[in-house]
Scaffold this motif. Structure first.
Motif, PDB file in Angstrom:
ATOM      1  N   THR A  14       0.843  -1.190   0.000  1.00 19.08           N
ATOM      2  CA  THR A  14       0.000   0.000   0.000  1.00 19.08           C
ATOM      3  C   THR A  14       0.880   1.242   0.000  1.00 19.08           C
ATOM      4  O   THR A  14       1.985   1.215   0.530  1.00 19.08           O
ATOM      5  N   GLU A  39       0.166   2.123  -8.624  1.00 21.51           N
ATOM      6  CA  GLU A  39      -0.756   3.261  -8.717  1.00 21.51           C
ATOM      7  C   GLU A  39      -0.019   4.574  -8.445  1.00 21.51           C
ATOM      8  O   GLU A  39       0.746   4.692  -7.491  1.00 21.51           O
ATOM      9  N   TYR A  68       1.261  -3.016 -10.600  1.00 15.18           N
ATOM     10  CA  TYR A  68       0.716  -2.713 -11.939  1.00 15.18           C
ATOM     11  C   TYR A  68      -0.546  -1.858 -11.967  1.00 15.18           C
ATOM     12  O   TYR A  68      -0.993  -1.479 -13.053  1.00 15.18           O
ATOM     13  N   PHE A  69      -1.129  -1.483 -10.829  1.00 19.93           N
ATOM     14  CA  PHE A  69      -2.390  -0.721 -10.853  1.00 19.93           C
ATOM     15  C   PHE A  69      -2.264   0.619 -11.576  1.00 19.93           C
ATOM     16  O   PHE A  69      -3.270   1.201 -11.976  1.00 19.93           O
TER      17      PHE A  69
ATOM     18  N   GLY B  38     -10.566   8.548  -8.996  1.00 20.52           N
ATOM     19  CA  GLY B  38      -9.495   8.537  -9.992  1.00 20.52           C
ATOM     20  C   GLY B  38      -8.203   7.981  -9.419  1.00 20.52           C
ATOM     21  O   GLY B  38      -8.064   7.820  -8.195  1.00 20.52           O
ATOM     22  N   GLU B  39      -7.260   7.687 -10.302  1.00 19.69           N
ATOM     23  CA  GLU B  39      -5.969   7.143  -9.864  1.00 19.69           C
ATOM     24  C   GLU B  39      -5.314   8.072  -8.824  1.00 19.69           C
ATOM     25  O   GLU B  39      -5.263   9.287  -9.003  1.00 19.69           O
ATOM     26  N   GLY B  40      -4.833   7.471  -7.760  1.00 14.55           N
ATOM     27  CA  GLY B  40      -4.141   8.251  -6.735  1.00 14.55           C
ATOM     28  C   GLY B  40      -5.061   8.761  -5.634  1.00 14.55           C
ATOM     29  O   GLY B  40      -4.608   9.495  -4.750  1.00 14.55           O
ATOM     30  N   THR B  41      -6.352   8.363  -5.679  1.00 10.13           N
ATOM     31  CA  THR B  41      -7.271   8.830  -4.638  1.00 10.13           C
ATOM     32  C   THR B  41      -6.785   8.410  -3.249  1.00 10.13           C
ATOM     33  O   THR B  41      -6.831   9.183  -2.297  1.00 10.13           O
ATOM     34  N   GLN B  42      -6.285   7.165  -3.131  1.00  9.18           N
ATOM     35  CA  GLN B  42      -5.835   6.740  -1.801  1.00  9.18           C
ATOM     36  C   GLN B  42      -4.629   7.564  -1.334  1.00  9.18           C
ATOM     37  O   GLN B  42      -4.496   7.863  -0.150  1.00  9.18           O
ATOM     38  N   TYR B  68     -12.373   6.297 -12.113  1.00  9.92           N
ATOM     39  CA  TYR B  68     -12.407   5.062 -11.319  1.00  9.92           C
ATOM     40  C   TYR B  68     -11.093   4.280 -11.232  1.00  9.92           C
ATOM     41  O   TYR B  68     -11.024   3.283 -10.508  1.00  9.92           O
ATOM     42  N   PHE B  69     -10.048   4.685 -11.923  1.00  9.27           N
ATOM     43  CA  PHE B  69      -8.814   3.882 -11.923  1.00  9.27           C
ATOM     44  C   PHE B  69      -8.217   3.704 -10.524  1.00  9.27           C
ATOM     45  O   PHE B  69      -7.424   2.792 -10.293  1.00  9.27           O
ATOM     46  N   GLY B  70      -8.582   4.556  -9.579  1.00  7.09           N
ATOM     47  CA  GLY B  70      -8.045   4.413  -8.225  1.00  7.09           C
ATOM     48  C   GLY B  70      -8.833   3.453  -7.341  1.00  7.09           C
ATOM     49  O   GLY B  70      -8.430   3.174  -6.216  1.00  7.09           O
ATOM     50  N   ILE B  72      -9.628   0.112  -7.562  1.00  9.15           N
ATOM     51  CA  ILE B  72      -9.066  -1.211  -7.261  1.00  9.15           C
ATOM     52  C   ILE B  72      -7.941  -1.085  -6.216  1.00  9.15           C
ATOM     53  O   ILE B  72      -7.837  -1.922  -5.309  1.00  9.15           O
ATOM     54  N   GLY B  73      -7.162  -0.036  -6.330  1.00  7.94           N
ATOM     55  CA  GLY B  73      -6.077   0.172  -5.362  1.00  7.94           C
ATOM     56  C   GLY B  73      -6.614   0.510  -3.975  1.00  7.94           C
ATOM     57  O   GLY B  73      -6.106   0.009  -2.963  1.00  7.94           O
ATOM     58  N   SER B  76      -8.022  -2.663  -2.491  1.00  5.21           N
ATOM     59  CA  SER B  76      -6.918  -3.554  -2.106  1.00  5.21           C
ATOM     60  C   SER B  76      -6.274  -3.096  -0.801  1.00  5.21           C
ATOM     61  O   SER B  76      -5.945  -3.918   0.062  1.00  5.21           O
ATOM     62  N   THR B  77      -6.106  -1.809  -0.669  1.00  2.00           N
ATOM     63  CA  THR B  77      -5.506  -1.278   0.548  1.00  2.00           C
ATOM     64  C   THR B  77      -6.418  -1.511   1.752  1.00  2.00           C
ATOM     65  O   THR B  77      -5.938  -1.880   2.834  1.00  2.00           O
ATOM     66  N   ILE B  98     -14.564  -5.612 -13.909  1.00  7.12           N
ATOM     67  CA  ILE B  98     -13.214  -5.026 -13.909  1.00  7.12           C
ATOM     68  C   ILE B  98     -12.515  -5.293 -12.570  1.00  7.12           C
ATOM     69  O   ILE B  98     -11.325  -5.611 -12.531  1.00  7.12           O
ATOM     70  N   ILE B 101     -11.807  -9.412 -12.184  1.00  6.47           N
ATOM     71  CA  ILE B 101     -10.691 -10.011 -12.942  1.00  6.47           C
ATOM     72  C   ILE B 101      -9.363  -9.699 -12.243  1.00  6.47           C
ATOM     73  O   ILE B 101      -8.434 -10.515 -12.229  1.00  6.47           O
ATOM     74  N   GLN B 102      -9.297  -8.538 -11.596  1.00  9.19           N
ATOM     75  CA  GLN B 102      -8.051  -8.169 -10.922  1.00  9.19           C
ATOM     76  C   GLN B 102      -7.892  -8.909  -9.591  1.00  9.19           C
ATOM     77  O   GLN B 102      -6.787  -9.290  -9.224  1.00  9.19           O
TER      78      GLN B 102
END
Lengths: 303, 303
Positions: A14, A39, A68-69, B38-42, B68-70, B72-73, B76-77, B98, B101-102
């Motif tokens: 993370t 990410e 890979y995120f 979005g990516e990097g939200t976390q 939404y790219f953020g 899955i991360g 996961s966190t 989406i 599959i990850q």
């Protein structure tokens, strides 16, 4: 040739304050290779003033998200920024499915070719080469299939001893052949013994990236003649049991491996989020292998 | 109740220096709702000292990656950090594929329940409610199916006039019934007319999030009685043709919509990466609708 590594992310699992998940940018002769893409990698590139557009080849070690995120976002940005030159991606076969489903539902048709090359984590293989480098997989022992990557400079040309050649009246047109190591018989029959007029070039350098792995030594052979070794060091050795359970390594183990293969230098990274301060990891590794450095984001390391 | 919005990302399409893709955190009565991711939200949550663990419900407007790219991360966190309480996710049905599959290829089995609720972008619907808020979709006109979200406070209880009730000798045990608006006949036959002893509470407030849309007014009805309107304003109005082609809005159009629906305040965001300086966008909107603010990352806006 220029051969240097910039760390973009050094965190495991993370992100934590000031540390991002794994990503590294390797510059080999002004060609740029991205190794893993956690990410926020594209934000890190912006932060450090590095151009995503210069990256032509991406290597993904395995399908844990912290490696890979960030790939789908980086590729989308390349698309939106008008990229037209091809992008080569090397990684586990399923990565293509993960990218494709996201392109499908966002109705995205890339303006450039994404040339995907599946990497199988069964035995070390050459997966890429050009005139500068050869890339081979390193088979890691992780919870899911995982490879590291060894980047080796191509064998360099011999160096001609220009003064001596000039003195001997040998024309510069023959230098390229001499650099390649050939003995020559000139028109008229004069014999030129290569070793009299050239010296060996510096030995080719190599960079080994050991992403996520149990430090079981199963991949030592792949690290032969390693100039700079990056090895994950998720934990201090006091957490060796945790490392074993999660198939990760300790700083001490990374150092032992660097020592065993006679690496020129060790860079440790993939630090657990539990470590706010990294110095104890560095000290633990240096106690075994002095020439160790921490993977620090934004720092560039010469290979 | 507390009702406030923190901007986590304000950039459209691609991140740029100091601006991240769309994400907002809404605090309704100390319950936290994430709107887009979005990516990097976390990383943004960490940066602003906000706890991902407090988020129980996530709304995703559409499947363009900058929204939404953020996700899955972040999920996961939450998993890696030991979350056990359920997480509710509302978004387009394909989002589940989406995510799945990850999880599959990373061999991840979440330790908590991810309760996924598909959202259909066909007509405005109530998709969520609890004792604090009701959430309805707003149907956007974008290149792919896309919804906005309207968060409305539940109708509040009436306020009792405590002094008057005490003077009249009416026991506090009846207050809860009076707050609910009931007239009462006490044991013994005394009649208590509700409107003599209570006053209306403040009108319920609402927050409308208009993510990505052509400003064609097709969704105006959904914005009725909007206290705070967030409306995307990707471009200055000089790029109206570009806005039309890409199904986005200009700052002027966002202001026109705020004016037309009589919003209490307008926040504009989703700025194109071409704008290094945002003041011209603000000035353009304020020229039409004075009570406009820029969506600034890390800033909190009271609803």
């Amino acid at each position: 040739m220029k051969f240097e590594l910039t760390i973009l992310g050094s965190s495991s699992a993370t992100p934590v304050f000031n540390r991002n998940p794994s990503a590294q940018l390797l510059n080999c002769n002004e060609k740029f290779y991205l190794i893993d893409c956690g990410e926020g990698t594209q934000q890190q590139l912006i932060k450090f003033g590095l151009k995503a557009s210069k990256i032509d080849t991406i290597f993904i070690s395995h399908l844990h998200g912290d490696h890979y995120f960030g790939l789908i976002g980086l590729i989308s940005t390349m698309h939106l920024n008008g990229r037209i030159k091809p992008l080569y991606v090397y990684g586990p076969a399923a990565l293509k499915d993960i990218l494709d489903i996201q392109f499908k539902y966002s109705d995205t048709v890339l303006r450039f070719q994404l040339l995907f090359n599946p990497v199988v984590a069964d035995e070390p293989r050459v997966i890429f080469q050009n005139q500068d480098v050869v890339v081979e997989t390193i088979i890691m022992n992780h919870r899911i299939p995982c490879t590291g990557f060894k980047f080796s400079e191509k064998k360099r040309l011999r160096k001609v001893i220009a003064d001596k050649l000039e003195e001997a009246g040998i024309a510069p047109e023959y230098y390229p052949l001499l650099k390649k190591g050939l003995d020559l018989t000139l028109p008229g029959g004069r014999f030129i013994k290569n070793s009299d007029y050239t010296v060996d070039s510096d030995a080719p350098k190599s960079y080994c990236y050991c992403s996520d792995t149990l430090a079981d030594g199963s991949y030592l052979e792949s690290l032969t003649n390693c100039t700079v070794l990056y090895h994950e060091a998720t934990f201090l050795h006091e957490l060796i049991e945790r490392a074993n359970t999660t198939h990760h390594s300790t700083a001490l183990q990374a150092a032992e491996i660097a020592q065993e293969v006679g690496a020129g230098k060790l860079i440790i990274g993939h630090f657990s989020s539990r470590y706010k301060v990294l110095l104890p990891l560095l000290e633990e590794a240096k106690g075994k292998f002095h020439s160790t450095e921490l993977a620090l984001e934004g720092h560039t390391y010469s290979i």
